[in-house]
Design an enzyme around this catalytic site. Sequence first.
Site, PDB file in Angstrom:
ATOM      1  N   TYR A 160       0.823  -1.215   0.000  1.00 12.98           N
ATOM      2  CA  TYR A 160       0.000   0.000   0.000  1.00 12.98           C
ATOM      3  C   TYR A 160       0.853   1.259   0.000  1.00 12.98           C
ATOM      4  O   TYR A 160       0.407   2.319  -0.422  1.00 12.98           O
ATOM      5  CB  TYR A 160      -0.896   0.031   1.251  1.00 12.98           C
ATOM      6  CG  TYR A 160      -2.206  -0.705   1.113  1.00 12.98           C
ATOM      7  CD1 TYR A 160      -2.252  -2.033   0.709  1.00 12.98           C
ATOM      8  CD2 TYR A 160      -3.407  -0.070   1.417  1.00 12.98           C
ATOM      9  CE1 TYR A 160      -3.458  -2.705   0.599  1.00 12.98           C
ATOM     10  CE2 TYR A 160      -4.617  -0.730   1.318  1.00 12.98           C
ATOM     11  CZ  TYR A 160      -4.638  -2.044   0.913  1.00 12.98           C
ATOM     12  OH  TYR A 160      -5.826  -2.699   0.810  1.00 12.98           O
ATOM     13  N   ASP A 213      -6.389  -6.866   4.403  1.00 13.08           N
ATOM     14  CA  ASP A 213      -7.527  -6.222   3.731  1.00 13.08           C
ATOM     15  C   ASP A 213      -8.443  -7.286   3.147  1.00 13.08           C
ATOM     16  O   ASP A 213      -9.663  -7.263   3.341  1.00 13.08           O
ATOM     17  CB  ASP A 213      -7.000  -5.301   2.623  1.00 13.08           C
ATOM     18  CG  ASP A 213      -8.126  -4.654   1.836  1.00 13.08           C
ATOM     19  OD1 ASP A 213      -9.075  -4.160   2.474  1.00 13.08           O
ATOM     20  OD2 ASP A 213      -8.065  -4.650   0.595  1.00 13.08           O
ATOM     21  N   LYS A 226       3.019 -15.362   2.565  1.00 13.73           N
ATOM     22  CA  LYS A 226       3.195 -16.108   1.310  1.00 13.73           C
ATOM     23  C   LYS A 226       4.687 -16.398   1.185  1.00 13.73           C
ATOM     24  O   LYS A 226       5.351 -16.000   0.215  1.00 13.73           O
ATOM     25  CB  LYS A 226       2.644 -15.271   0.140  1.00 13.73           C
ATOM     26  CG  LYS A 226       2.598 -15.988  -1.184  1.00 13.73           C
ATOM     27  CD  LYS A 226       1.506 -17.041  -1.277  1.00 13.73           C
ATOM     28  CE  LYS A 226       1.582 -17.798  -2.597  1.00 13.73           C
ATOM     29  NZ  LYS A 226       0.684 -18.965  -2.633  1.00 13.73           N
ATOM     30  N   ASP A 263      -3.094 -18.390   0.777  1.00 12.96           N
ATOM     31  CA  ASP A 263      -4.119 -19.092  -0.020  1.00 12.96           C
ATOM     32  C   ASP A 263      -4.817 -20.147   0.827  1.00 12.96           C
ATOM     33  O   ASP A 263      -6.030 -20.310   0.791  1.00 12.96           O
ATOM     34  CB  ASP A 263      -3.521 -19.669  -1.318  1.00 12.96           C
ATOM     35  CG  ASP A 263      -2.221 -20.438  -1.110  1.00 12.96           C
ATOM     36  OD1 ASP A 263      -1.671 -20.398   0.002  1.00 12.96           O
ATOM     37  OD2 ASP A 263      -1.763 -21.091  -2.070  1.00 12.96           O
ATOM     38  N   ASP A 286     -12.334  -8.945   4.769  1.00  8.86           N
ATOM     39  CA  ASP A 286     -13.629  -8.939   4.072  1.00  8.86           C
ATOM     40  C   ASP A 286     -14.215 -10.349   4.037  1.00  8.86           C
ATOM     41  O   ASP A 286     -15.422 -10.542   4.226  1.00  8.86           O
ATOM     42  CB  ASP A 286     -13.468  -8.438   2.624  1.00  8.86           C
ATOM     43  CG  ASP A 286     -13.702  -6.931   2.498  1.00  8.86           C
ATOM     44  OD1 ASP A 286     -13.436  -6.218   3.483  1.00  8.86           O
ATOM     45  OD2 ASP A 286     -14.152  -6.489   1.423  1.00  8.86           O
TER      46      ASP A 286
HETATM   47  C1  IPM Z   1     -10.359  -1.081   4.111  1.00 12.51           C
HETATM   48  C2  IPM Z   1     -10.562  -0.531   2.727  1.00 12.51           C
HETATM   49  C3  IPM Z   1      -9.384   0.362   2.381  1.00 12.51           C
HETATM   50  C4  IPM Z   1      -8.128  -0.478   2.477  1.00 12.51           C
HETATM   51  C5  IPM Z   1      -9.477   1.060   1.025  1.00 12.51           C
HETATM   52  C6  IPM Z   1     -10.785   1.806   0.849  1.00 12.51           C
HETATM   53  C7  IPM Z   1      -8.315   1.957   0.776  1.00 12.51           C
HETATM   54  O1  IPM Z   1     -10.748  -1.558   1.821  1.00 12.51           O
HETATM   55  O2  IPM Z   1     -10.236  -0.284   5.059  1.00 12.51           O
HETATM   56  O3  IPM Z   1     -10.360  -2.302   4.248  1.00 12.51           O
HETATM   57  O4  IPM Z   1      -7.806  -1.213   1.536  1.00 12.51           O
HETATM   58  O5  IPM Z   1      -7.448  -0.415   3.499  1.00 12.51           O
HETATM   59 MG    MG Z   2     -10.949  -3.486   2.699  1.00 14.22          MG
END
Ligand code: IPM
Ligand code: MG
Length: 355
Positions: free
Chosen positions: A142, A247, A191, A223, A251
């Site tokens: 990032y 990240d 990884k 993975d 999710d």
């Molecule tokens: C998160 C989001 C952010 C990230 C994006 C919007 C930059 O996906 O906070 O998880 O990748 O950190």
């Molecule tokens: Mg995110």
Amino acid sequence: MKLNVALLKGDGIGPEIVESAVEVLNAVGKKYGHEFSFTPYLIGGIAIDTYGEPLPKETVDGCLKADSVLLGAVGGPKWDSLAGNLRPEKALLGIRSAMGLFTNLRPAKLYPALKDECPLRADIVENGFDIMIVRELTGGIYFGERGYRDGKYGEEAYDTESYSRMEIERIAKVAFETARKRRKKLTSIDKANVLETSRLWRKIMHEVAKDYPDVELSDMLVDNAAMQLVRNPSQFDVIVTSNMFGDILSDEASQITGSIGMLPSASLGDTKRGLYEPIHGSAPDIAGQGKANPIATILSVAMMLLYSFDMKKESDAIVNAVDKVLEKGYRTADLARGKTPLTTKEMTEKIILEI
Ligand code: IPM
Ligand code: MG
């Protein structure tokens, strides 16, 4: 106690969910005798529209002066075609970095009341799960060198992942400390079969482990981790991983709790001042319709009370109120599945009633 919270409402559903969390904080303040004051600052698309930049200096200065920061979400189709360094998302990275918030805590647990909303088979989640993801937040790909160049096949873009010993050591310590306060099991995800950064990550995790003999450390390739999260999520206690892997995996972890609208997060550095935000985005498709689930943001202020203000009972009051409301069967649209959903405001009111 008197405390000032900087509010970064942002874009899309950001303003609605932040409003809900502010009402909940005020209710907690009233009950427990604290005075919370709020100072709003612009971030993301709305800041671009107003100042021509996603993260104005005034916003950064305001956050650094506040006792803590609450953020909604940033971004939307209106700003999608802007150059990378002018996009709303750039502000998110900028504020994390400016505040030195190298740790991102993302708890994902299955609420018993939401078992039926979990997309995994009942026998897989029979024992529930309660995972704390510790994501490194100010390093890795990032923040690495990036750009465009003339490559072997012509136009080429690149992003680079790099991690220093210092960055890995400090996130390792946070992860071990976190595990020590929980079930003492830490899974480091990397990884290392491919990436040099992962090999350094793994080596340092094991060095730091020597200071935490009471915590059981294991390594897992990313993975495989993606697979294990849906195969047997209850095997995990604390997960520590890099910025990008965290990240993605957070999710995935959020979805198996039933809805991404449930997951809070805390971003922390070396001081008590943190930044608290739901892990979901700005959901422009439902913005302004009162459909958003405010729970992730409300649970984010519960994390603020705990980590920034040392207010354990106040924080528990919010968590318990959310539990009760879910147990009573109240659901916003993301979780309603055919039932009549509550609006953002109605859900907030139900939670406040339980505080
Ligand atoms: C998160 C989001 C952010 C990230 C994006 C919007 C930059 O996906 O906070 O998880 O990748 O950190
Ligand atoms: Mg995110």
